[in-house]
Design a protein around this motif. Sequence first.
Motif, mmCIF file in Angstrom:
data_model
loop_
_atom_site.group_PDB
_atom_site.id
_atom_site.type_symbol
_atom_site.label_atom_id
_atom_site.label_comp_id
_atom_site.label_asym_id
_atom_site.label_seq_id
_atom_site.Cartn_x
_atom_site.Cartn_y
_atom_site.Cartn_z
ATOM 1 N N LEU A 107 192.117 110.242 56.487
ATOM 2 C CA LEU A 107 191.491 109.206 55.677
ATOM 3 C C LEU A 107 192.114 109.195 54.285
ATOM 4 O O LEU A 107 192.477 110.245 53.743
ATOM 5 C CB LEU A 107 189.981 109.428 55.576
ATOM 6 N N THR A 113 188.143 105.785 50.371
ATOM 7 C CA THR A 113 186.929 106.385 50.923
ATOM 8 C C THR A 113 185.720 106.115 50.024
ATOM 9 O O THR A 113 185.771 106.348 48.810
ATOM 10 C CB THR A 113 187.108 107.907 51.087
ATOM 11 N N CYS A 157 182.335 113.409 56.601
ATOM 12 C CA CYS A 157 183.193 112.237 56.504
ATOM 13 C C CYS A 157 183.386 111.611 57.879
ATOM 14 O O CYS A 157 183.582 112.321 58.875
ATOM 15 C CB CYS A 157 184.551 112.604 55.908
ATOM 16 N N ASN A 213 185.949 105.672 56.813
ATOM 17 C CA ASN A 213 186.234 105.921 55.395
ATOM 18 C C ASN A 213 184.959 106.007 54.561
ATOM 19 O O ASN A 213 184.889 105.504 53.433
ATOM 20 C CB ASN A 213 187.159 104.849 54.826
#
Length: 231
Positions: A155, A160, A215, A219
């Motif tokens: 990512l 993010t 996570c 994102n």
Amino acid sequence: MVKCWKHSDNSLEEAQCTDGGSAASPKSYFPQKAFWFSLSASLLLIITVLSVMMHLRVPQPRPQSSQIVRITVPDQTGVLINQSAVVDQKNHLVTFSVTSAANQTSTVLFDMKRGLICYKPAEHQSCFLRQMEKSDYDNVNSLLHQPTDKSQLELSGNDTQRQMEFLGVLATSQVDVSTLEEPLQALCQDRSIHWTRRAEGPGKQRLVYFCIDICFPSNICVSVCFYYLPE
């Protein structure tokens, strides 16, 4: 020689049969019956053996194994977050393992079939439950629908989105582990389990005890922080 009988004037006389040859004795049928019986048994055995061989040659479907996906994303300081997810599409389970900088691993289980999230922090001797919400389903679906040949997800730190969630724990809300289903029982069999509820924040009078960062491939990184509510 087969004996036949014919009528004379007033009595029966024994005579030799001459109407087309000698008749077969009943005993002559036994070899023929034995032959057909042996032939039928042999054919049945051959068919059975061929069926077994064909069954063994046909590839049997293998049970679907869980897929391990490692998600790499830098935190706000640029340090890579060490986490992986075990995706069980068959049972609709996603299990995150998050390792902190102190090399302690916490586990977060998303049970989509039952609509529950279970947190098992490394630095605490309890597990914590909460009901899944729409945003949770959306985040986990991004993993469940990943291609099965994808085991690494990187990512971008700039793209993010980072969120923070606060969960309040009520000490008297302990759950009987025997009332839970197998995935949750296996995860927290050696710990006490408590329900949590989402809150706006602990307030100044409450102390945040620990946080777990997770996570997702969409994102989105969520920092889930726990604190204890008043009795």
